[in-house]
Design a protein around this motif. Sequence first.
Motif, PDB file in Angstrom:
ATOM      1  N   LEU A   1      84.573  36.843  23.142  1.00 37.78           N
ATOM      2  CA  LEU A   1      83.287  37.626  23.320  1.00 37.78           C
ATOM      3  C   LEU A   1      83.763  38.967  24.166  1.00 37.78           C
ATOM      4  O   LEU A   1      84.579  39.219  24.547  1.00 37.78           O
ATOM      5  N   ILE A   2      82.838  40.016  23.425  1.00 34.32           N
ATOM      6  CA  ILE A   2      82.941  41.216  24.093  1.00 34.32           C
ATOM      7  C   ILE A   2      82.119  41.525  25.068  1.00 34.32           C
ATOM      8  O   ILE A   2      80.928  41.278  25.109  1.00 34.32           O
ATOM      9  N   CYS A   3      82.684  41.996  26.287  1.00 36.10           N
ATOM     10  CA  CYS A   3      81.940  42.287  27.532  1.00 36.10           C
ATOM     11  C   CYS A   3      80.836  43.508  26.945  1.00 36.10           C
ATOM     12  O   CYS A   3      81.272  44.561  26.790  1.00 36.10           O
ATOM     13  N   PRO A   4      79.594  43.002  27.598  1.00 36.48           N
ATOM     14  CA  PRO A   4      78.627  44.036  27.406  1.00 36.48           C
ATOM     15  C   PRO A   4      78.922  45.262  28.411  1.00 36.48           C
ATOM     16  O   PRO A   4      78.146  46.238  28.212  1.00 36.48           O
ATOM     17  N   ALA A   5      79.652  45.251  29.309  1.00 40.68           N
ATOM     18  CA  ALA A   5      79.683  46.147  30.264  1.00 40.68           C
ATOM     19  C   ALA A   5      81.030  47.009  29.861  1.00 40.68           C
ATOM     20  O   ALA A   5      81.043  48.315  30.004  1.00 40.68           O
ATOM     21  N   CYS A   6      82.204  46.376  29.864  1.00 46.05           N
ATOM     22  CA  CYS A   6      83.337  47.119  29.743  1.00 46.05           C
ATOM     23  C   CYS A   6      84.151  46.969  28.479  1.00 46.05           C
ATOM     24  O   CYS A   6      85.235  47.686  28.290  1.00 46.05           O
ATOM     25  N   ASP A   7      83.493  46.242  27.611  1.00 48.74           N
ATOM     26  CA  ASP A   7      83.913  46.010  26.159  1.00 48.74           C
ATOM     27  C   ASP A   7      85.471  45.374  26.000  1.00 48.74           C
ATOM     28  O   ASP A   7      86.089  45.364  25.208  1.00 48.74           O
ATOM     29  N   ALA A   8      85.601  44.647  27.111  1.00 50.29           N
ATOM     30  CA  ALA A   8      86.780  43.858  27.190  1.00 50.29           C
ATOM     31  C   ALA A   8      86.867  42.544  26.315  1.00 50.29           C
ATOM     32  O   ALA A   8      85.531  42.115  26.089  1.00 50.29           O
ATOM     33  N   ALA A   9      87.590  42.171  25.518  1.00 49.85           N
ATOM     34  CA  ALA A   9      87.612  40.858  24.975  1.00 49.85           C
ATOM     35  C   ALA A   9      88.055  39.680  25.742  1.00 49.85           C
ATOM     36  O   ALA A   9      89.010  39.763  26.558  1.00 49.85           O
ATOM     37  N   ASN A  10      87.176  38.716  25.614  1.00 47.47           N
ATOM     38  CA  ASN A  10      87.408  37.569  26.469  1.00 47.47           C
ATOM     39  C   ASN A  10      87.467  36.438  25.622  1.00 47.47           C
ATOM     40  O   ASN A  10      86.581  35.944  24.898  1.00 47.47           O
ATOM     41  N   ARG A  11      88.429  35.516  25.992  1.00 48.77           N
ATOM     42  CA  ARG A  11      88.479  34.339  25.004  1.00 48.77           C
ATOM     43  C   ARG A  11      87.617  33.108  26.034  1.00 48.77           C
ATOM     44  O   ARG A  11      88.112  32.936  27.117  1.00 48.77           O
ATOM     45  N   VAL A  12      86.873  32.769  25.361  1.00 50.29           N
ATOM     46  CA  VAL A  12      86.026  31.589  26.128  1.00 50.29           C
ATOM     47  C   VAL A  12      86.042  30.255  25.258  1.00 50.29           C
ATOM     48  O   VAL A  12      85.736  30.272  24.057  1.00 50.29           O
ATOM     49  N   PRO A  13      86.449  29.038  25.847  1.00 45.09           N
ATOM     50  CA  PRO A  13      86.346  27.776  25.017  1.00 45.09           C
ATOM     51  C   PRO A  13      84.862  27.514  24.833  1.00 45.09           C
ATOM     52  O   PRO A  13      83.846  27.845  25.379  1.00 45.09           O
ATOM     53  N   ARG A  14      84.703  27.150  23.448  1.00 44.74           N
ATOM     54  CA  ARG A  14      83.171  26.919  22.789  1.00 44.74           C
ATOM     55  C   ARG A  14      82.421  26.104  23.949  1.00 44.74           C
ATOM     56  O   ARG A  14      81.224  26.341  24.017  1.00 44.74           O
ATOM     57  N   ALA A  15      83.277  25.007  24.306  1.00 46.24           N
ATOM     58  CA  ALA A  15      82.389  24.264  25.294  1.00 46.24           C
ATOM     59  C   ALA A  15      81.893  24.768  26.659  1.00 46.24           C
ATOM     60  O   ALA A  15      80.998  24.299  27.111  1.00 46.24           O
ATOM     61  N   ARG A  16      82.516  25.865  26.784  1.00 48.34           N
ATOM     62  CA  ARG A  16      82.240  26.624  28.308  1.00 48.34           C
ATOM     63  C   ARG A  16      81.243  27.772  27.879  1.00 48.34           C
ATOM     64  O   ARG A  16      80.775  28.397  28.923  1.00 48.34           O
ATOM     65  N   LEU A  17      80.594  27.956  26.672  1.00 48.96           N
ATOM     66  CA  LEU A  17      79.536  29.055  26.409  1.00 48.96           C
ATOM     67  C   LEU A  17      78.371  28.759  27.306  1.00 48.96           C
ATOM     68  O   LEU A  17      77.777  29.816  27.713  1.00 48.96           O
ATOM     69  N   ILE A  18      77.989  27.552  27.358  1.00 46.04           N
ATOM     70  CA  ILE A  18      76.842  27.410  28.167  1.00 46.04           C
ATOM     71  C   ILE A  18      77.074  27.464  29.698  1.00 46.04           C
ATOM     72  O   ILE A  18      76.025  27.520  30.226  1.00 46.04           O
ATOM     73  N   ASP A  19      78.119  27.868  30.143  1.00 45.45           N
ATOM     74  CA  ASP A  19      78.444  27.770  31.568  1.00 45.45           C
ATOM     75  C   ASP A  19      78.215  29.272  32.226  1.00 45.45           C
ATOM     76  O   ASP A  19      79.000  29.320  33.103  1.00 45.45           O
ATOM     77  N   ALA A  20      77.539  30.022  31.533  1.00 41.20           N
ATOM     78  CA  ALA A  20      77.477  31.581  32.015  1.00 41.20           C
ATOM     79  C   ALA A  20      78.648  32.284  32.096  1.00 41.20           C
ATOM     80  O   ALA A  20      79.068  32.482  33.423  1.00 41.20           O
ATOM     81  N   PRO A  21      79.569  32.397  30.979  1.00 38.20           N
ATOM     82  CA  PRO A  21      80.932  32.808  31.276  1.00 38.20           C
ATOM     83  C   PRO A  21      80.824  34.414  31.637  1.00 38.20           C
ATOM     84  O   PRO A  21      79.765  34.933  31.526  1.00 38.20           O
ATOM     85  N   ARG A  22      81.586  34.962  32.617  1.00 36.75           N
ATOM     86  CA  ARG A  22      81.769  36.298  33.221  1.00 36.75           C
ATOM     87  C   ARG A  22      83.350  36.767  32.495  1.00 36.75           C
ATOM     88  O   ARG A  22      83.917  36.144  32.218  1.00 36.75           O
ATOM     89  N   CYS A  23      83.116  38.070  32.378  1.00 33.20           N
ATOM     90  CA  CYS A  23      84.020  38.803  31.958  1.00 33.20           C
ATOM     91  C   CYS A  23      85.403  38.579  32.857  1.00 33.20           C
ATOM     92  O   CYS A  23      85.237  38.758  34.197  1.00 33.20           O
ATOM     93  N   GLY A  24      86.709  38.436  32.314  1.00 30.12           N
ATOM     94  CA  GLY A  24      87.624  38.564  33.159  1.00 30.12           C
ATOM     95  C   GLY A  24      88.179  39.832  33.761  1.00 30.12           C
ATOM     96  O   GLY A  24      89.158  39.865  34.747  1.00 30.12           O
ATOM     97  N   LYS A  25      87.641  40.837  33.098  1.00 23.56           N
ATOM     98  CA  LYS A  25      88.240  42.282  33.632  1.00 23.56           C
ATOM     99  C   LYS A  25      87.161  42.514  34.740  1.00 23.56           C
ATOM    100  O   LYS A  25      87.450  42.948  35.648  1.00 23.56           O
ATOM    101  N   CYS A  26      85.755  42.711  34.229  1.00 25.19           N
ATOM    102  CA  CYS A  26      84.942  43.463  35.180  1.00 25.19           C
ATOM    103  C   CYS A  26      83.976  42.398  35.791  1.00 25.19           C
ATOM    104  O   CYS A  26      83.184  42.655  36.882  1.00 25.19           O
ATOM    105  N   LYS A  27      84.048  41.066  35.640  1.00 28.10           N
ATOM    106  CA  LYS A  27      83.329  39.893  36.273  1.00 28.10           C
ATOM    107  C   LYS A  27      81.853  40.074  35.904  1.00 28.10           C
ATOM    108  O   LYS A  27      80.849  39.338  36.698  1.00 28.10           O
ATOM    109  N   VAL A  28      81.235  40.930  35.065  1.00 22.45           N
ATOM    110  CA  VAL A  28      79.818  40.886  34.349  1.00 22.45           C
ATOM    111  C   VAL A  28      79.711  39.766  33.554  1.00 22.45           C
ATOM    112  O   VAL A  28      80.511  39.212  32.844  1.00 22.45           O
ATOM    113  N   ALA A  29      78.391  39.041  33.707  1.00 22.67           N
ATOM    114  CA  ALA A  29      77.997  38.045  32.891  1.00 22.67           C
ATOM    115  C   ALA A  29      78.280  38.654  31.541  1.00 22.67           C
ATOM    116  O   ALA A  29      77.735  39.601  30.967  1.00 22.67           O
ATOM    117  N   LEU A  30      78.727  37.574  30.531  1.00 24.13           N
ATOM    118  CA  LEU A  30      79.032  37.997  29.446  1.00 24.13           C
ATOM    119  C   LEU A  30      77.575  37.709  28.591  1.00 24.13           C
ATOM    120  O   LEU A  30      77.621  38.262  27.330  1.00 24.13           O
TER     121      LEU A  30
END
Length: 146
Positions: free
Chosen positions: A7-36
């Motif tokens: 998932l590419i962060c909508p704020a900082c464009d960082a690439a984030n690897r998110v387990p498919r099962a966790r997509l519904i858990d409101a994942p956040r960017c690992g770099k800037c912490k914004v909601a993905l």
Amino acid sequence: MTEAEILICPACDAANRVPRARLIDAPRCGKCKVALFGGKPLALDARRFDRLIRTGSLPVLVDFWAEWCGPCKAMAPTFAAAARDLEPGFRLVKIDTEAEQALAHRYAIRSIPTLMVLADGREVARQSGMMDRASLVRWARMAAAN
């Protein structure tokens, strides 16, 4: 398919690897912490769009539009509502064809609004004109499944 999505962060464009099962858990960017996911389409320029389709792994639903276009403005609330229905399985983006003329030319956009589904960086479906919310969601899901 893989066990994780990129998932590419909508704020900082960082690439984030998110387990498919966790997509519904409101994942956040690992770099800037914004909601993905924010439940709304992202307005992107060509550089950010290219990064998204080159690096991200989710199907992308694109609305090519322009400020002067009446049908585009009428379609905007429907497209925004579809984001709430389709996320986190899709990334929804808006491309202003006046600001990003080279991108509109690359995809041979001849009329607006034009909706397009891209998967793995390739166009898999295109529809010009307005659609209601249910038809748009159904069309996008069918296009991405093929």
